[in-house]
Scaffold this motif. Structure first.
Motif, mmCIF file in Angstrom:
data_model
loop_
_atom_site.group_PDB
_atom_site.id
_atom_site.type_symbol
_atom_site.label_atom_id
_atom_site.label_comp_id
_atom_site.label_asym_id
_atom_site.label_seq_id
_atom_site.Cartn_x
_atom_site.Cartn_y
_atom_site.Cartn_z
ATOM 1 N N ASN A 75 -4.073 6.111 -2.422
ATOM 2 C CA ASN A 75 -3.722 4.739 -2.013
ATOM 3 C C ASN A 75 -4.425 3.786 -2.981
ATOM 4 O OD1 ASN A 75 -2.586 2.645 -0.617
ATOM 5 N ND2 ASN A 75 -4.067 2.694 1.070
ATOM 6 N N GLU A 131 -3.356 8.223 6.583
ATOM 7 C CA GLU A 131 -4.802 8.012 6.517
ATOM 8 C C GLU A 131 -5.553 9.331 6.650
ATOM 9 O OE1 GLU A 131 -6.280 5.080 9.149
ATOM 10 O OE2 GLU A 131 -4.979 3.468 8.391
ATOM 11 N N ASN A 170 0.837 -1.194 0.000
ATOM 12 C CA ASN A 170 0.000 0.000 0.000
ATOM 13 C C ASN A 170 0.879 1.253 0.000
ATOM 14 O OD1 ASN A 170 0.940 0.271 2.630
ATOM 15 N ND2 ASN A 170 -0.968 -0.491 3.553
ATOM 16 N N ALA A 171 0.252 2.396 -0.029
ATOM 17 C CA ALA A 171 0.981 3.657 -0.195
ATOM 18 C C ALA A 171 1.948 3.953 0.957
ATOM 19 C CB ALA A 171 -0.012 4.806 -0.387
ATOM 20 N N ASN A 181 -5.044 11.252 3.388
ATOM 21 C CA ASN A 181 -5.795 10.564 2.331
ATOM 22 C C ASN A 181 -7.283 10.866 2.422
ATOM 23 O OD1 ASN A 181 -7.377 7.619 1.869
ATOM 24 N ND2 ASN A 181 -6.071 8.313 0.186
#
Length: 1007
Positions: free
Chosen positions: A300, A286, A255-256, A289
């Motif tokens: 992501n 998070e 993931n990112a 995002n």
């Protein structure tokens, strides 16, 4: 007038009445030993063409002449034929016994047929149930694991994807695909035939069986025969099938936040003080995002899931088959339709296959076959490879803005935008095939055959690659795009192939147990090909894919053509004495237009012999031995697929810049590039084969085994010439390649009450060795040179990873960038440094062992089939999609690496257990050099197919006009056992469409 008409009718009826009075009928029921009804049994009046077939309940009815006793012949596949004398009875019930002597079966060979027990060459045959029963859309895939010594490989499960076929390993350094013959006519692809139309597939493996095909038989020959109608048998069948396909395995990526952390680590490993992504960005990802998803790098994106929008891709199949065999005309017509969709949009495959086989009995001595076939394939594919694009793109790049617009991703390289809006490549492929053959039997034992078969291919392609205008997150136009301008490229290809044959075959059983079979033939094959291409760029309208809409200043065109011809005479003489001693010789003389007139001709001989020991007095009455034959063969075959005119010096045209009157101007020019060698000719393969065929316990157990050696001479190589001559290296006949191997095929078939079952297994081994290449070498990760196998892995020997900087600095290494955590290579020549001189052969990239097994059960209308397949003793390189991070310097990171690579943050124990090197762009080339560090066993075992079916036959079906109904469920590529990471398939190629598991359900209605 009316009186004349009435008189004529009266005379006709008067003539017809006694004729009708001379006929009577007979009826009855045909069953097997267990009293089970047998539908489809052929009942023929001996010496005539009058006959019928039994119905679904085994019942039959046939009109007979009333002039005395007659003989009826009852025959059915898998059962012994019976001849029954009929006098005055009106009812006759028959029970057929199973035919336990499969060696009496007739198999197809080159330009003819022979009984299986009479064969002296190495060949294998599979029948219709083994092809259509695999529920594949391509015949090539149905061959995988079915025949010993036949390797079928595929790198993709994409819609319409084909497979490559090798027979007994590698034959040459060039084209190794076998010659495909369908009903006596050479074709370009075995997949142009509907699997449901196949009667048998026979593979000619050794030179003795393939020498009759001369210059085209070096890589083996595959003979396909299609189904034909039978006398007295009429039916109409419909098969409908629906299936869904799911990827057997897909790689996964980080993931990112993980990507940014790992990217920072590789940056610091390469000397940067810090990475480009701050700890705040990673820690609070998070939140960012959620609050600012359009702001880089706070996406992501799971690009693979974004592109592959479907977890299941549908597959459809429909087949219509019409069969009519009455009187002097027998017709079998079929229409097959297949449609496959993909896991993402703008990718589909659609195919229509139409075939009509007609058999005409003109008179007792003259018959004819008139066949017509048509294939149409429609394909749609994206102009980019979305699989690669989705796997290389890191998750930090956004796919869509929050308002639904396509995001910029990496500077306008947005995989989902390119897939949906970047255009498609469309192809339409049409093939028309005709076949007209006459068979004339002037005297007993002699058959004269004349055949002509034209094949026309008309293909059209259109690739429309569209420019996508992106916007920035704030809605303003972006300067980035996927490509500079919209382009359209179109192509038209037309090819013609004409095959003509004249054959004479004479067989005679002489007095004293002597039997001869003589074949003589003449064949001409002509092929022509012409292509036309055109392109334009600069389209103002991106929804109008036609050339006249493009810019007239940005256009191009191309065209090419070629033609080749082959003229041949050939013959075969087969002799046997009392079915014990066999001798066969083949001879073919070919002349090919591919070579200079002085070198066009070549002679290809073969001889084979067999000794049936089971016919000798000391074994004839053995209770446990049914059949035993020893056989051996020697032969030569050739390869003419070496380019169209390699002996000719051609002029190559190009555009070059010239300085004229103070101005640089582009002008067309031409010059000879290739140095032509006039005496270029065939590549020749010589094969020695010894084999044994045996059957035991009333033919329930059969075994066939072969050992062979083959050597290919005069392989074309590009040999060095002095540079000052100014030519490219010319092709010359020079190379030598050896292959040694063995094969084993065994089967057991029997019945337990109403349960019929069979088990078959095959195993083979083949190893190629390059004997001589006259000093030339093909070097790379897969290399070919004197002493190597074909395409053998070639690279460094490794000794794990450097654990400390001192260890790296004080060891021979590739360059000064190599540090702790990098791959350690061995200095095999002890010169104190790692150079290409330390590279060695690392093992074969081709599998040594191939194996397959088939299990079939049949009980009270239920049938179950299980097919397994695998390879062993093969070295495979872990693909970059799974183990290489940061492709193109920015790319994604496979999840396989996480927690398994060497890192400064690891403990010493963790680094000792690390499977992968440190993250580094500077050491990327060194770490991913070809070495045994990246090799694993490529062996695998796969369950290829499981099919469960039920066939219903009863009186109710008969009342509504149905002979039978079969329903089935099936699964292909169910699961595999292998050494690759769990989310990788052992057969798939890098960045390729995944191999798929297919689940199907279907039904066949027979009227």
């Amino acid at each position: 007038m009316r009186q004349k008409l009435l008189l004529s009718c009266a005379l006709f009826l008067g003539w017809l009445a006694p004729m009708l009075a001379q006929n009577r009928s007979i009826s009855g029921r045909v069953t097997d030993e267990s009293a089970k009804e047998l539908p489809g049994v052929s009942i023929v009046l001996k010496g005539t063409q009058r006959g019928t077939v039994s119905e679904a309940n085994g019942q039959y009815k046939l009109n007979l002449p009333d002039s005395g006793p007659v003989t009826l012949i009852f025959s059915f596949v898998g059962y012994q034929s019976q001849e029954v004398n009929v006098t005055d009875q009106a009812n006759l019930n028959i029970s057929l016994k199973p035919d336990d002597n499969s060696l009496e079966e007739v198999v197809v060979v080159g330009y003819g047929t022979q009984k299986k027990k009479d064969l002296t060459g190495a060949l294998s045959t599979i029948e219709a149930k083994d092809v259509a029963g695999r529920q594949t859309t391509q015949i090539s895939e149905a061959l995988q694991g079915s025949i010993a010594g036949v390797s079928v490989t595929r790198g993709s499960g994409a819609p319409g994807a084909s497979s490559s076929i090798l027979i007994r390993g590698i034959t040459t350094l060039g084209t190794n695909s076998p010659l495909i013959i369908v009903d006596g006519v050479p074709v370009s692809s075995i997949d142009n035939v509907n699997p449901g139309d196949v009667e048998t597939v026979t593979v000619l493996k050794d030179a003795a069986s393939a020498a009759i095909y001369g210059s085209r038989g070096a890589a083996g020959v595959v003979l396909v025969t299609t189904k034909r109608a039978k006398e007295g048998f009429s039916s109409f069948e419909y098969t409908g099938e629906y299936g869904v396909q799911k990827a057997t395995a897909l790689p996964t990526y980080v993931n990112a936040p993980t990507y940014m952390r790992l990217f920072n680590e590789q940056a610091t490993n390469d000397g940067s003080a810090t990475g480009p992504y701050s700890q705040d960005v990673i820690t609070n990802f998070e939140k960012y995002n959620r609050d600012t998803p359009d702001l880089f790098p706070f996406a992501n994106t799971d690009w693979q899931r974004t592109v592959m929008t479907k977890t299941y891709a549908p597959r459809y199949r429909h087949d219509l088959v019409f069969t009519m065999g009455t009187g002097k005309i027998k017709t079998k017509a079929s229409l097959g339709y297949v449609k496959q969709d993909a896991f993402y949009t703008n990718y589909s495959y659609e195919r229509y296959l139409f075939r009509v086989n007609n058999d005409l009995q003109i008179n007792p001595k003259l018959s004819a076959s008139l066949d017509v076939a048509y294939k149409r394939t429609n394909t749609v594919t994206p102009v980019v490879n979305p699989i690669y694009e989705a796997r290389v793109m890191p998750p930090i790049y956004d796919n869509f803005y929050a308002d639904g617009r396509y995001a910029l991703a990496k500077d306008g390289r947005n995989p989902i935008a390119q897939l949906n809006e970047g255009g498609t490549s469309n192809g339409t492929f049409n093939q028309f095939l005709g076949r007209l053959a006459f068979n004339y039997k002037p005297v007993d034992g002699l058959t004269l055959t004349a055949l002509v078969s034209p094949t026309i291919d008309l293909d059209k392609t259109k690739a429309f690659a569209k420019r996508i205008a992106f916007t920035n997150p704030d809605g303003t136009p972006s300067s980035f795009s996927n490509q500079a301008r919209t382009t359209l490229t179109e192509g038209r290809n037309e090819s013609l192939a004409i095959t003509g044959q004249l054959l004479a075959n004479y067989n005679k059983d002489l007095a004293g147990g002597h039997n001869i079979d003589i074949l003589g033939g003449y064949e001409e094959i002509y092929n022509s090909f012409e292509s036309l291409g055109a392109s334009r760029s600069g389209f103002a309208l991106t929804d109008f894919p036609y050339l006249n809409a493009g810019s007239q200043e940005l256009r191009d065109n191309s065209g090419s053509a070629n033609e080749v011809a082959l003229r041949s005479v050939f013959g075969r003489v087969k002799y046997d004495y009392k079915n014990k001693y066999y001798l066969q010789g083949n001879l073919r003389y070919d002349k090919s237009s591919r070579f200079d007139k002085q070198y066009r001709g070549a002679l290809f001989p073969s001889v084979s012999a067999g000794w049936t020991l089971s016919e000798e007095a000391f074994l004839r009455n053995s209770s446990w031995l049914s059949f035993l034959k020893l056989r051996g063969s020697y032969g030569e075959v050739g390869n003419e697929r070496v380019g169209n005119y390699p002996y000719q010096a051609t002029i190559s045209f190009s555009n070059a810049l010239f300085y004229q009157n103070g101005v640089v101007v582009p002008l067309n020019g031409g010059g000879q590039v290739d140095y032509a060698v006039q005496n270029i000719s065939w590549e020749t393969t010589r094969t020695v084969d010894v084999g044994i065929d045996a059957a035991f316990l009333k033919n329930r157990l059969t075994i066939s085994a072969d050992y062979y050696q083959k050597r290919t001479y005069d392989i074309l190589l590009a040999l060095d010439i002095p540079l000052y001559l100014g030519y490219e290296r010319p092709q010359q006949n020079a190379g030598i390649l050896d292959v040694k191997g063995w094969e084993l095929e065994t089967s057991w078939r029997d019945r337990l009450g109403k349960l019929n079952y069979s088990v078959a297994f095959n195993l083979s081994d083949a190893k190629s060795t390059v004997v001589d290449l006259k000093g030339t070498q093909v070097l790379g990760a897969q290399s070919t040179f004197k002493g190597s196998e074909f395409n053998e892995w070639f690279g460094y020997r490794s000794a794990g990873l450097y654990q400390t900087q001192d260890e790296a600095a004080n060891s021979p290494r590739l360059n000064t960038n190599v540090s702790a955590g990098d791959v350690r290579y061995l200095d095999l020549n002890n010169d104190g440094k790692i150079t290409p001189d330390d590279k060695v052969l690392l093992g074969g990239s081709l599998p040594r062992y191939l194996y397959g097994s088939t299990i079939r059960l049949d009980y009270n209308g239920f049938d179950l089939g299980l097919v397994m397949q695998g390879v062993a003793k093969k070295s495979s390189r872990l693909p970059d999609d799974v183990v290489r991070p940061f492709a193109e310097a920015f790319g994604n990171v496979p999840e396989e690496l996480v927690g398994r690579f060497w890192s400064k943050t690891n403990s010493a124990e963790q680094n000792l257990a690390a499977r992968y090197p440190r993250l580094s762009t500077r050491s990327l080339a060194a770490n991913y050099e070809m070495s045994d560090f990246w090799l694993i066993s490529g062996a695998y075992f796969r369950v290829k197919n499981i099919t469960l079916g039920y066939t219903l036959r009863n009186n109710f079906l008969k009342k509504i006009g149905l002979q039978s109904t079969r329903v089935y469920v099936s699964a292909n590529d169910v699961f595999a056992v292998h050494n690759f990471p769990k989310y990788w398939d052992p057969e798939v190629g890098g960045s390729s469409y995944p191999i798929v598991t297919t689940l199907m359900a279907g039904a066949t209605l027979k009227f």
